[in-house]
Design an enzyme around this catalytic site. Structure first.
Site, PDB file in Angstrom:
ATOM      1  CG  HIS A  86      -0.801  -8.697   0.397  1.00  0.00           C
ATOM      2  ND1 HIS A  86      -0.435  -7.388   0.482  1.00  0.00           N
ATOM      3  CD2 HIS A  86      -2.129  -8.685   0.119  1.00  0.00           C
ATOM      4  CE1 HIS A  86      -1.491  -6.614   0.272  1.00  0.00           C
ATOM      5  NE2 HIS A  86      -2.527  -7.384   0.044  1.00  0.00           N
ATOM      6  CE1 TYR A  91      -2.935  -3.123   0.409  1.00  0.00           C
ATOM      7  CE2 TYR A  91      -3.390  -2.490   2.668  1.00  0.00           C
ATOM      8  CZ  TYR A  91      -3.567  -3.353   1.608  1.00  0.00           C
ATOM      9  OH  TYR A  91      -4.399  -4.434   1.749  1.00  0.00           O
TER      10      TYR A  91
END
Ligand SMILES: NC(=O)c1ccc[n+]([C@@H]2O[C@H](COP(=O)([O-])OP(=O)(O)OC[C@H]3O[C@@H](n4cnc5c(N)ncnc54)[C@H](OP(=O)(O)O)[C@@H]3O)[C@@H](O)[C@H]2O)c1
Length: 272
Positions: free
Chosen positions: A109, A51
């Site tokens: 992830h 991010y």
């Protein structure tokens, strides 16, 4: 501080059920959102190396008046950093950006086929050092969990997956419950795409809440942790205002039946 429900993870760690997701917010916006969330009462923040805002999240946590140990901080290893040595290095980098000497939860992830095993082994190593209080996975649908069982020594504490009334993964939820893995829903608000669903609007009217609050409350009553994203102060507050009402059992079943396998993120099965 407002009461908020928590989950006890399989290693005894306590995690708030409701947190702030910080995907797709950058620079000052990300810092501000976390400041507002902490002021509102959120104590779980979900970021990821991918991010590109770990520095801002770290700034907001460090400069807040809330002691670090009262905040549950999650980050995730980026796909490009998967593999044993690369994950260890990426973890150090995340801690540096977050300006903390530990995270509460470190996640794989995505279950990348070529590297997910070595990546998990690295997470187990990190867990041993105490610098991640818990480790877990994201996007692990049933076959990935089954494969993980064949080589893991530690059962993931959390499995973070796309999950909403429109993608009600009941079997995965049951499997996680059986394995002692806490399910966490990402994209719970379906990125706003279902806010005008007539049935959801009717329930919102009935409970004098908003469609987002109905969805978040549905997650919490399922015992599913959830991490809605907002960088808007009013919506950050709205999403946290879900602890003063209860959806009836009958309405919970009605919402379960909204399922239409609707995804906004790639189907992890593509990684099998
Ligand atoms: N592990 C993974 O692979 C993975 C993948 C995706 C997401 N995630 C995590 O899950 C978090 C949440 O998912 P997401 O950000 O993709 O989507 P989401 O939370 O379902 O939706 C966020 C969108 O909904 C809007 N919104 C927020 N509150 C609202 C409300 N009360 N009413 C109407 N609209 C509202 C937000 O706009 P405003 O900001 O303007 O309010 C934003 O556009 C992410 O931030 C990330 O932390 C993880």
């Amino acid at each position: 501080m407002k009461f908020q429900p928590t989950a006890i993870l399989n290693n005894g760690l306590e995690m708030p059920l409701l947190g702030l997701g910080v995907y797709d917010m950058y620079n000052k916006e990300a810092e501000q959102a976390v400041e507002w969330a902490l002021e509102t009462g959120y104590r779980l923040i979900d970021t990821a190396s991918m991010y590109e805002n770990e520095l801002q999240i770290g700034n907001a946590i460090r400069t807040s008046s809330i002691p670090r140990e009262e905040i549950f901080l999650t980050t995730k290893v980026n796909d490009k950093d998967q593999g044993y040595d690369a994950t260890l290095k990426a973890f150090d980098q995340s801690l540096e950006l977050l300006q903390t000497d530990y995270v509460d939860l470190y996640l794989v992830h995505w279950p990348l086929k070529a590297t997910r095993k070595e990546t998990w082994n690295a997470l187990e190593k990190i867990y041993e050092t105490g610098r991640a209080k818990a480790i877990g996975v994201a996007n692990y649908l049933e076959p990935f969990l089954e494969e993980l069982q064949t080589y893991s020594e530690i059962v993931p504490a959390v499995n973070q997956v796309e999950f909403s009334p429109f993608l009600y993964l009941e079997n995965l939820k049951l499997k996680c419950e059986k394995l002692g893995i806490t399910l966490q829903s990402y994209t719970p608000l379906v990125r706003g795409l279902k806010m005008h669903d007539e049935r959801l609007l009717n329930l919102a009217k009935k409970y004098e809440k908003t469609p987002a609050q109905i969805i978040l409350r549905w997650n919490i009553q399922h015992g599913v942790s959830t991490i809605p994203k907002s960088s808007n102060l009013l919506r950050i507050k709205e999403n946290f205002d879900v602890f003063d009402f209860a959806i009836s059992d009958e309405d919970m079943m009605i919402i379960n039946a909204f399922n239409e396998n609707f995804r906004v993120v790639d189907d992890p099965m593509l990684m099998l």
